[in-house]
Write a protein that holds these residues in place. Structure first.
Motif, PDB file in Angstrom:
ATOM      1  N   ILE A  67       0.787  -1.124   0.037  1.00  0.00           N
ATOM      2  CA  ILE A  67      -0.037   0.002   0.032  1.00  0.00           C
ATOM      3  C   ILE A  67       1.122   1.234  -0.152  1.00  0.00           C
ATOM      4  O   ILE A  67       0.682   2.236  -0.596  1.00  0.00           O
ATOM      5  CB  ILE A  67      -0.811   0.082   1.026  1.00  0.00           C
ATOM      6  CG1 ILE A  67      -1.908  -0.965   0.948  1.00  0.00           C
ATOM      7  CG2 ILE A  67      -1.474   1.459   1.475  1.00  0.00           C
ATOM      8  CD1 ILE A  67      -2.870  -0.383   0.005  1.00  0.00           C
ATOM      9  N   CYS A  68       1.985   1.362   0.793  1.00  0.00           N
ATOM     10  CA  CYS A  68       2.928   2.431   0.845  1.00  0.00           C
ATOM     11  C   CYS A  68       3.508   2.686  -0.401  1.00  0.00           C
ATOM     12  O   CYS A  68       3.272   3.863  -0.943  1.00  0.00           O
ATOM     13  CB  CYS A  68       3.966   2.312   2.229  1.00  0.00           C
ATOM     14  SG  CYS A  68       3.185   2.271   3.513  1.00  0.00           S
ATOM     15  N   ILE A  69       3.846   1.682  -0.966  1.00  0.00           N
ATOM     16  CA  ILE A  69       4.660   1.860  -2.454  1.00  0.00           C
ATOM     17  C   ILE A  69       3.660   2.346  -3.305  1.00  0.00           C
ATOM     18  O   ILE A  69       4.027   3.139  -4.204  1.00  0.00           O
ATOM     19  CB  ILE A  69       5.231   0.332  -2.629  1.00  0.00           C
ATOM     20  CG1 ILE A  69       6.353   0.126  -1.849  1.00  0.00           C
ATOM     21  CG2 ILE A  69       5.749   0.392  -4.261  1.00  0.00           C
ATOM     22  CD1 ILE A  69       6.833  -1.587  -2.470  1.00  0.00           C
ATOM     23  N   ALA A 170      -3.500   5.528  -6.002  1.00  0.00           N
ATOM     24  CA  ALA A 170      -3.950   6.103  -4.903  1.00  0.00           C
ATOM     25  C   ALA A 170      -5.245   5.516  -4.535  1.00  0.00           C
ATOM     26  O   ALA A 170      -5.769   5.823  -3.392  1.00  0.00           O
ATOM     27  CB  ALA A 170      -4.195   7.543  -5.258  1.00  0.00           C
ATOM     28  N   ASN A 171      -5.942   4.793  -5.156  1.00  0.00           N
ATOM     29  CA  ASN A 171      -7.347   4.355  -4.880  1.00  0.00           C
ATOM     30  C   ASN A 171      -7.358   2.903  -4.049  1.00  0.00           C
ATOM     31  O   ASN A 171      -8.152   2.368  -3.875  1.00  0.00           O
ATOM     32  CB  ASN A 171      -8.196   4.027  -6.320  1.00  0.00           C
ATOM     33  CG  ASN A 171      -9.580   4.725  -6.026  1.00  0.00           C
ATOM     34  OD1 ASN A 171      -9.990   4.989  -4.962  1.00  0.00           O
ATOM     35  ND2 ASN A 171     -10.579   4.306  -6.774  1.00  0.00           N
ATOM     36  N   LEU A 172      -6.227   2.066  -4.264  1.00  0.00           N
ATOM     37  CA  LEU A 172      -5.770   0.763  -3.760  1.00  0.00           C
ATOM     38  C   LEU A 172      -6.453   1.039  -2.313  1.00  0.00           C
ATOM     39  O   LEU A 172      -6.831  -0.202  -1.824  1.00  0.00           O
ATOM     40  CB  LEU A 172      -4.536   0.449  -4.040  1.00  0.00           C
ATOM     41  CG  LEU A 172      -4.349   0.019  -5.484  1.00  0.00           C
ATOM     42  CD1 LEU A 172      -2.898  -0.600  -5.482  1.00  0.00           C
ATOM     43  CD2 LEU A 172      -5.129  -1.192  -5.925  1.00  0.00           C
ATOM     44  N   PRO A 173      -5.667   1.874  -1.440  1.00  0.00           N
ATOM     45  CA  PRO A 173      -6.125   1.822  -0.120  1.00  0.00           C
ATOM     46  C   PRO A 173      -7.541   1.804   0.202  1.00  0.00           C
ATOM     47  O   PRO A 173      -7.963   1.221   1.325  1.00  0.00           O
ATOM     48  CB  PRO A 173      -5.509   2.766   0.738  1.00  0.00           C
ATOM     49  CG  PRO A 173      -4.351   3.488  -0.246  1.00  0.00           C
ATOM     50  CD  PRO A 173      -4.876   2.909  -1.748  1.00  0.00           C
ATOM     51  N   ALA A 192       5.923  12.764  -0.870  1.00  0.00           N
ATOM     52  CA  ALA A 192       7.010  12.026  -0.978  1.00  0.00           C
ATOM     53  C   ALA A 192       7.574  11.655  -2.310  1.00  0.00           C
ATOM     54  O   ALA A 192       8.714  11.728  -2.888  1.00  0.00           O
ATOM     55  CB  ALA A 192       7.380  11.055   0.200  1.00  0.00           C
ATOM     56  N   GLY A 193       6.533  10.974  -2.966  1.00  0.00           N
ATOM     57  CA  GLY A 193       6.894  10.534  -4.346  1.00  0.00           C
ATOM     58  C   GLY A 193       6.963  11.815  -5.477  1.00  0.00           C
ATOM     59  O   GLY A 193       7.997  11.517  -6.044  1.00  0.00           O
TER      60      GLY A 193
END
Length: 293
Positions: A67-69, A170-173, A192-193
């Motif tokens: 998720i973070c990646i 961005a929608n995955l979480p 950060a990205g």
């Protein structure tokens, strides 16, 4: 469901501020890379401070890492999208370029249908088709400047592709419900990205960063992003996803932003009010209403 839709509409209104910043940078030839870097740094620091009061992440370790990646990659995609958006706006019409870029809302919608079992109801499909119809009408506007007729199309479609990928990541979480990720952590990873991609590409830039005249844009971009990311957008996505409607999150937010940019172009940029623009506004607002049923 209704609170989630309201939060997504407020998100779209905030995103009008992003279009204003990018269009201003295009007209005045401001350094969009520095604007993105500075505003992302402000947002990331703010997010880190807010995470002290809200545990940022919970769930299985592997899923947490994935998720973070994914959210970090969304930030990279967002950086590329805004960079190419500015390039397209230099030669093209603000509204047309924004409309093409925002049509990437179809990407997370299809992801929800194909990968996460979102039901393709008649209202949802009809709503997206209405929004896409409005975008097509909106995008038929001729460029404001006398440049090469199609010189803006390549960066505009590059912004479309980058935006589509960023939205999916961005929608995955919102779909992986066993992972609880705070809004502040999502915002921090996205920024950060952006910061990391800016730093990675800086040695290859032909021009050095030029902060002159960019600070108002940095403040405005930071403000609208903090409002949308911390308080409206991610919470709205989660609320509609809880009702099995995660695929409509981006279309509602982006449809609202497109309608807002139409109004901004008309009343502030004095863009002529054409039949296409009126029909586009009607189609987009109608699409949002139908998808909310």
């Amino acid at each position: 469901m209704i609170p989630g839709i309201c939060l997504l509409i407020l998100t779209g209104i905030c995103w009008v501020g992003i279009a204003i910043v990018v269009n201003d940078a295009a007209k005045k030839r401001r350094d969009i890379d520095f604007i993105l870097f500075a505003s992302s740094s402000v947002i990331a620091v703010t997010a880190i401070g807010m995470m002290v009061f809200n545990p940022p992440l919970d769930g299985p370790p592997i899923r947490r890492l994935l998720i973070c990646i994914s959210v970090f990659l969304a930030g990279m995609g967002n950086y590329l999208m805004l960079k190419w958006l500015r390039r397209a706006m230099v030669q093209g019409n603000c509204g047309a370029v924004w409309g093409i870029t925002q049509s990437a809302l179809i990407c997370p919608f299809l992801m929800g249908l194909l990968l996460f079992g979102v039901k393709p109801t008649l209202c949802r499909i009809s709503g997206v088709l209405l929004i896409l119809t409005g975008i097509i009408l909106f995008s038929r506007t001729k460029p404001n400047r006398k440049r090469k007729a199609r010189g803006w199309l390549l960066p505009a479609f590059g912004a479309f592709a980058a935006s589509g990928l960023a939205q999916c990541f961005a929608n995955l979480p919102s779909y992986w419900t066993e992972i609880r990720m705070s809004n502040e952590l999502r915002a921090c990873l996205v920024q950060a990205g952006t910061v990391c991609l800016f730093l990675a590409t800086t040695p290859f830039r032909r021009k050095k960063s030029d902060p002159v005249g960019t600070w108002k844009s940095v403040v405005l971009l930071s403000l609208v992003q903090i409002l949308s990311l911390f308080f409206f957008f991610y919470r709205g996505l989660d609320l509609v996803a809880e009702h099995g409607c995660g695929a409509i999150g981006y279309p509602i937010a982006q449809g609202s932003s497109i309608a807002g940019v139409l109004l901004y172009s008309r009343f502030f940029l004095k863009t002529p009010c054409t039949l296409n623009s009126v029909l586009a506004l009607i189609a987009i607002c109608g699409g949002i209403t139908v998808m909310s049923l």
